[in-house]
Design an enzyme around this catalytic site. Sequence first.
Site, PDB file in Angstrom:
ATOM      1  CB  SER A 137     -42.811 -34.217 -10.912  1.00 59.53           C
ATOM      2  OG  SER A 137     -43.127 -34.199 -12.284  1.00 59.53           O
ATOM      3  NE  ARG A 205     -51.900 -41.136 -15.078  1.00 57.13           N
ATOM      4  CZ  ARG A 205     -51.326 -40.492 -14.085  1.00 57.13           C
ATOM      5  NH1 ARG A 205     -50.859 -39.266 -14.269  1.00 57.13           N
ATOM      6  NH2 ARG A 205     -51.198 -41.039 -12.896  1.00 57.13           N
ATOM      7  CG  ASP A 293     -36.750 -38.655 -14.520  1.00 58.98           C
ATOM      8  OD1 ASP A 293     -37.479 -38.665 -15.533  1.00 58.98           O
ATOM      9  OD2 ASP A 293     -36.980 -37.966 -13.513  1.00 58.98           O
ATOM     10  CG  HIS A 322     -40.593 -38.582 -13.528  1.00 56.04           C
ATOM     11  ND1 HIS A 322     -39.734 -37.601 -13.082  1.00 56.04           N
ATOM     12  CD2 HIS A 322     -41.856 -38.104 -13.299  1.00 56.04           C
ATOM     13  CE1 HIS A 322     -40.424 -36.579 -12.616  1.00 56.04           C
ATOM     14  NE2 HIS A 322     -41.710 -36.855 -12.729  1.00 56.04           N
ATOM     15  CG  ASP A 323     -44.403 -42.466 -11.884  1.00 58.35           C
ATOM     16  OD1 ASP A 323     -44.386 -41.223 -11.828  1.00 58.35           O
ATOM     17  OD2 ASP A 323     -45.368 -43.118 -12.338  1.00 58.35           O
TER      18      ASP A 323
END
Length: 350
Positions: A137, A205, A293, A322-323
């Site tokens: 990232s 967040r 992702d 993505h994580d």
Amino acid sequence: MNKGVQQHKLKEPFVTESGYAIPEPLVAYQTWGELNNARNNVFLVCHALTGNTAVDEWFGGLFGPGKTLDPEQQFIICINSLGSCYGTSGPTSQNPETGRPYRIDFPEITIRDMVRLQQKLLDELQITGIELVIGGSMGGMQALEWCIMDDRPRSAVFVGMGKAHSPWAIGISHTQRQAIYNDPNWKEGYYSADQPPKKGLALARMIAMLSYRSDADYENKFGRLPQEDGDQFQVESYLNYQGQKLVERFDAVSYVRLSQAMDSHDVARNRSSYQRVLGQLDIPALVIGIDTDLLYPVQEQQELAKLLPDARYREIRSAHGHDAFLMEFEQMNDIITSFITETPKPTLSS
């Protein structure tokens, strides 16, 4: 051996791309392992947006004997990014002109600014070579710029990013910043320590978490199940929890400045074409995509791999989105250790 977080003060001012001079900047970092005599057995790890220097914690599954990051074999270093709030100069640092935290007076920065400050630290540590630079990232953006801006990296791993921040990713960053700006406690970025814009940062967040995971992940984890109290869905409770958890450990202006830095990511900016800039990187590179992702779709990594002369593309299969690069450690280790094994080693001295 790990000495914990160390801070190094640079004697000379650091001038950002925007022309702002930060006097005597602090750079926080952690290291593991021992430098060899040539000071070139270095694995440089670049962290993501809200990350810190504790690689052994957030990259724990890649850390240890026989894994990607092995302190018995390498000197591992992770440097807290410029603009963050974990020890390197940033919005929470004291502004010597006012004696108070910089807050919004801390300048807008770029990924290249981050790398230039890290270069200065490695220069003062007399690091002569980087056996591998790795990041995911925002960390991957830094790793890529390291390879463009410095001749010390001998190989690289780029995870979950591309040659430039896309309009889609910029738009997601923009909505997160708007959430922060619209918190009444934002106060144009001059909030007090005891009344920060918690609701805005928490909402930012939550927005980010929607882009960090996939629809399948949320479906598998929560479905339409309600919380035990019945007042909200489990997914709502989860997002609230993630927002509150970040508020307890991160700063709002740091979030703004780092997300703006990510938006600045474009390796062709003020240089040349992507083909020319990336075509000059002849070191072995591994580009890793994640099949689910949403934030940085795999076509971005596939394109990056094609633009690099000596790159190979590998893909993580995961429902996590993505994580996954912070979760699918078995796949990550298999892919990266194979790459390291196959990559010709630079000349190292013990």
